[in-house]
Structures are given as structure tokens and as C-alpha cells.
Scaffold this motif. Structure first.
Motif, short mmCIF file in Angstrom:
data_model
loop_
_atom_site.label_atom_id
_atom_site.label_comp_id
_atom_site.label_asym_id
_atom_site.label_seq_id
_atom_site.Cartn_x
_atom_site.Cartn_y
_atom_site.Cartn_z
N GLU A 91 0.81 -1.22 0.00
CA GLU A 91 0.00 0.00 0.00
C GLU A 91 0.84 1.27 0.00
O GLU A 91 0.54 2.22 -0.70
N LEU A 111 -7.02 0.78 -15.45
CA LEU A 111 -7.00 1.53 -14.20
C LEU A 111 -7.98 2.68 -14.20
O LEU A 111 -8.70 2.91 -13.24
N ILE A 135 -3.00 4.89 -6.26
CA ILE A 135 -4.02 3.86 -6.09
C ILE A 135 -4.20 3.56 -4.62
O ILE A 135 -3.24 3.30 -3.90
N ARG A 137 -7.61 2.73 -1.45
CA ARG A 137 -8.93 2.18 -1.14
C ARG A 137 -9.76 3.26 -0.44
O ARG A 137 -9.24 4.02 0.36
N ASP A 141 -13.90 0.32 0.97
CA ASP A 141 -12.95 -0.66 0.42
C ASP A 141 -13.03 -0.84 -1.10
O ASP A 141 -12.68 -1.90 -1.61
N THR A 142 -13.50 0.16 -1.80
CA THR A 142 -13.44 0.10 -3.26
C THR A 142 -12.13 0.74 -3.72
O THR A 142 -11.54 1.57 -3.01
N LEU A 143 -11.70 0.34 -4.88
CA LEU A 143 -10.44 0.84 -5.42
C LEU A 143 -10.60 2.29 -5.86
O LEU A 143 -11.57 2.66 -6.51
N SER A 144 -9.63 3.11 -5.49
CA SER A 144 -9.61 4.52 -5.88
C SER A 144 -8.35 4.75 -6.71
O SER A 144 -7.24 4.53 -6.23
N VAL A 145 -8.52 5.18 -7.96
CA VAL A 145 -7.39 5.40 -8.85
C VAL A 145 -7.41 6.85 -9.31
O VAL A 145 -8.42 7.33 -9.82
#
Length: 156
Positions: A91, A111, A135, A137, A141-145
Motif C-alpha cells: 500500500e 486503471l 491507487i 482504497r 474498500d473500493t479501489l480509488s485510482v
């Protein structure tokens, strides 16, 4: 937050033996300029991952840092095949991946599209260019890009 920097190898010679192709004079200049630019912006200990291709290794060498050579980053792979490799990233890490079109453009599309799909046409990376992603979360807990930066050697 993971800092992922996708760096397309600099301009290389044309040749039949793909993994043996070397950087041209222009490619060496591109790699040198981008490496100098990155050195000013990178945290202290980034990871530097390269394909087995000579041009990828030569591009990365201008950073003057140890590299991790991975066959899974070679020119003939697909962006979907790289996801498991990226799963090894921590992370709070910065990883620089020196790679190839079309998978590097496809990976950027994956991405940024956020839906797990590659664009209908591969996104183009200029030779020697970087795309820097952050990148993480979100609270659920969803992916943040986030695309932090795009830089081409000719713009430095």
C-alpha cells in the motif's frame, strides 16, 4: 496509497529479435531526461520493475537503481496478465514499471476506466513517457485510482 508509475521504454532500434532490441541515440536521450525528472520527484526507495527486453532494461538503467526483471512484463503479454504481478505491491510503496505498448496503454485504460475493461483501442503512450497513478482504497474498500501526472520526455 500505492504510487504506480508506468514508464514506456524509450525509442529502440528495429529488429527481428524483439527482446534484444537496444535503445537508439534518441532513446538514450529520452531515457536520460525522464530519469533525471523522476529522480527529483521519487520517494527514497522506489521499486523498479522491468521486462526482459534489452530496451526496457536500458531505459530503467538511467535511474541508477536496482531492478527486478520480470518475464510477465515482456512485450507479448496482455494487460490482464499483469494484474497478478501488481497484486504484489504494498500500500505505501512506489513501483515503477518499465514496459511496452500495447499492454502499457491497456493497463492505463483498465486503471482509469474503473470497470475492469480495456478501451476499444489501446491508449497510446509516447516512447519514454510516464503515467503516474495513485491507487488506494476508499472507506467502503473500493479501489480509488487517480492519475497524478503524465509526462513525455520532449516536454521536460
Amino acid at each position: 496509497m500505492l504510487n504506480l508509475i508506468l514508464w514506456r521504454h524509450a525509442q529502440a532500434e528495429v529488429g527481428d529479435k524483439d527482446l534484444a532490441r537496444r535503445l537508439t541515440k534518441k532513446g538514450r536521450k529520452q531515457a536520460r531526461k525522464m530519469a533525471a525528472f523522476l529522480r527529483e520527484k521519487l520517494p527514497e526507495k522506489p521499486e523498479l520493475w522491468v521486462s526482459e527486453a534489452k530496451r526496457s532494461r536500458q531505459t530503467a538503467a538511467y535511474l541508477g537503481r536496482p531492478t527486478r526483471r520480470l518475464a510477465g512484463l515482456n512485450p507479448n503479454v496482455a494487460a490482464y496478465d499483469i494484474a497478478p504481478i501488481l497484486g504484489e505491491c504494498g500500500e505505501n510503496q512506489t513501483v515503477i514499471v518499465v514496459g511496452h505498448q500495447p499492454w502499457i496503454g491497456d493497463l492505463a485504460a483498465l486503471l482509469l476506466n474503473g470497470n475492469g475493461e480495456v478501451a476499444a483501442r489501446s491508449w497510446a503512450f509516447k516512447r519514454g513517457a510516464i503515467w503516474w497513478f495513485e491507487i488506494g482504497r476508499t472507506a467502503d474498500d473500493t479501489l480509488s485510482v487517480k492519475l497524478r501526472m503524465v509526462m513525455n520526455p520532449k516536454d521536460i
